[in-house]
Scaffold this active site. Structure first.
Site, PDB file in Angstrom:
ATOM      1  N   GLY A   1      -7.334  50.873  18.832  1.00 55.05           N
ATOM      2  CA  GLY A   1      -6.718  51.841  19.728  1.00 55.05           C
ATOM      3  C   GLY A   1      -5.235  52.090  19.516  1.00 55.05           C
ATOM      4  N   THR A   2      -4.738  51.930  18.280  1.00 53.46           N
ATOM      5  CA  THR A   2      -3.306  52.221  18.081  1.00 53.46           C
ATOM      6  C   THR A   2      -3.025  53.717  18.217  1.00 53.46           C
ATOM      7  OG1 THR A   2      -3.457  52.404  15.658  1.00 53.46           O
ATOM      8  CG2 THR A   2      -2.994  50.223  16.569  1.00 53.46           C
ATOM      9  N   ASN A   3      -3.990  54.542  17.870  1.00 55.60           N
ATOM     10  CA  ASN A   3      -3.784  55.982  18.085  1.00 55.60           C
ATOM     11  C   ASN A   3      -3.815  56.330  19.573  1.00 55.60           C
ATOM     12  OD1 ASN A   3      -3.470  57.668  15.525  1.00 55.60           O
ATOM     13  ND2 ASN A   3      -5.111  56.241  14.976  1.00 55.60           N
TER      14      ASN A   3
ATOM     15  N   MET B   1     -15.834  55.997  15.952  1.00 52.64           N
ATOM     16  CA  MET B   1     -16.585  55.831  14.706  1.00 52.64           C
ATOM     17  C   MET B   1     -18.045  56.265  14.775  1.00 52.64           C
ATOM     18  SD  MET B   1     -14.229  54.942  12.760  1.00 52.64           S
ATOM     19  CE  MET B   1     -12.740  53.967  12.490  1.00 52.64           C
TER      20      MET B   1
ATOM     21  N   ILE C   1     -20.745  59.446  14.910  1.00 55.18           N
ATOM     22  CA  ILE C   1     -20.915  60.893  14.763  1.00 55.18           C
ATOM     23  C   ILE C   1     -21.849  61.369  15.879  1.00 55.18           C
ATOM     24  CG2 ILE C   1     -21.778  62.739  13.278  1.00 55.18           C
ATOM     25  CD1 ILE C   1     -20.956  61.021  10.860  1.00 55.18           C
ATOM     26  N   LEU C   2     -21.401  62.405  16.610  1.00 53.78           N
ATOM     27  CA  LEU C   2     -22.209  62.915  17.714  1.00 53.78           C
ATOM     28  C   LEU C   2     -23.018  64.120  17.256  1.00 53.78           C
ATOM     29  CD1 LEU C   2     -19.507  62.764  20.546  1.00 53.78           C
ATOM     30  CD2 LEU C   2     -21.429  61.181  20.192  1.00 53.78           C
TER      31      LEU C   2
ATOM     32  N   ASN D   1     -10.008  65.387  16.138  1.00 51.82           N
ATOM     33  CA  ASN D   1     -10.175  64.079  15.501  1.00 51.82           C
ATOM     34  C   ASN D   1      -8.980  63.820  14.601  1.00 51.82           C
ATOM     35  OD1 ASN D   1     -11.508  61.718  14.348  1.00 51.82           O
ATOM     36  ND2 ASN D   1     -12.014  62.987  12.568  1.00 51.82           N
TER      37      ASN D   1
ATOM     38  N   HIS E   1      -8.051  61.923  11.137  1.00 52.54           N
ATOM     39  CA  HIS E   1      -8.685  61.324   9.964  1.00 52.54           C
ATOM     40  C   HIS E   1      -7.599  60.776   9.049  1.00 52.54           C
ATOM     41  CE1 HIS E   1     -11.770  60.553   7.021  1.00 52.54           C
ATOM     42  NE2 HIS E   1     -10.977  61.062   6.101  1.00 52.54           N
TER      43      HIS E   1
END
Ligand code: GAR
Length: 208
Positions: free
Chosen positions: A13-15, A92, A94-95, A109, A111
């Site tokens: 969770g650094t982002n 991580m 994919i929906l 997102n 990347h």
């Protein structure tokens, strides 16, 4: 109108932390992180959210029979949270397109590469940096893009380049890409969205 931001996480969770810091420093105007949803019960990102009084939810992929069932539950959660913007911050899973179609140009997102390099199915986390080093690229970086049904294929919002060094390991490169690119452009993109300054035309994003 204050936009409701829901952040999806799976790991450290650094982002997410960069987004919380940007909210607290006033970089993100017109937006508020109202909920953090994790695909893992033990993700450290959940602790970061709690520390800042942000509501958390956990939706574990393997609690559902398939990706469609999981995606239906995720969409339900996003609707309950009345999300105006959904941010994948190290998310991580994919929906199914049932989610992206319901929230067009409302999901973004981050990347850890310069798309279209080192992206798509299978390129996530450290793997991205391993591949960049194996190829010997001199520049890599990060991309923030809108999420569509094509994995890592949606309209690009912001990119930032980072130099590769001869003695980089996947870990050292990941760290530099985060510090110099991801933690900067993700909050910037969220701020621009909340100010209604992102316009999508013919699959391209224009900053107004
Ligand atoms: C980040 O480097 C993010 O760009 C990457 O995973 C890391 C999560 O770190 N995401 C992907 O690879 C998605 N395909 P964080 O949990 O500390 O933000």
């Amino acid at each position: 109108m204050m936009k409701r931001i829901v952040v999806l996480v799976s790991g450290g969770g650094t982002n997410l932390q960069a987004l919380i810091d940007a909210q607290e420093s006033g970089l993100i105007q017109n937006g508020k992180i109202t909920c953090v949803i994790s695909s893992k019960a033990d993700a450290y990102a959940l602790e970061r959210a709690k520390k800042h009084g942000i509501k958390t939810r956990v939706l574990v992929r393997k609690d559902y029979p398939d990706v469609v069932a999981y995606s239906r539950e995720m969409l339900k959660a996003l609707q309950e949270e009345q999300a105006d913007l959904v941010v994948y911050a190290g998310f991580m899973t994919i929906l199914d397109e049932l989610v992206t179609k319901a929230l067009p140009n409302q999901m973004m997102n981050v990347h850890p590469a310069l798309i279209p390099s080192f992206c798509g199915k299978g390129y996530y986390g450290l793997k991205v940096h391993e591949e960049a080093l194996a190829k010997g690229v001199k520049l890599t970086g990060a991309t923030v893009h809108f999420v569509t049904e094509v994995c890592d294929g949606g309209p690009i919002i912001l990119q930032k380049a980072v130099e590769v060094q001869d003695d980089d390991t996947p870990e050292s490169l990941q760290k530099r890409v985060m510090e110099q690119a991801e933690w900067k452009i993700l909050p910037q993109a969220v701020a621009l969205f909340c100010e209604d300054r992102l316009e999508v035309k013919d699959n391209k994003v224009y900053v107004r």
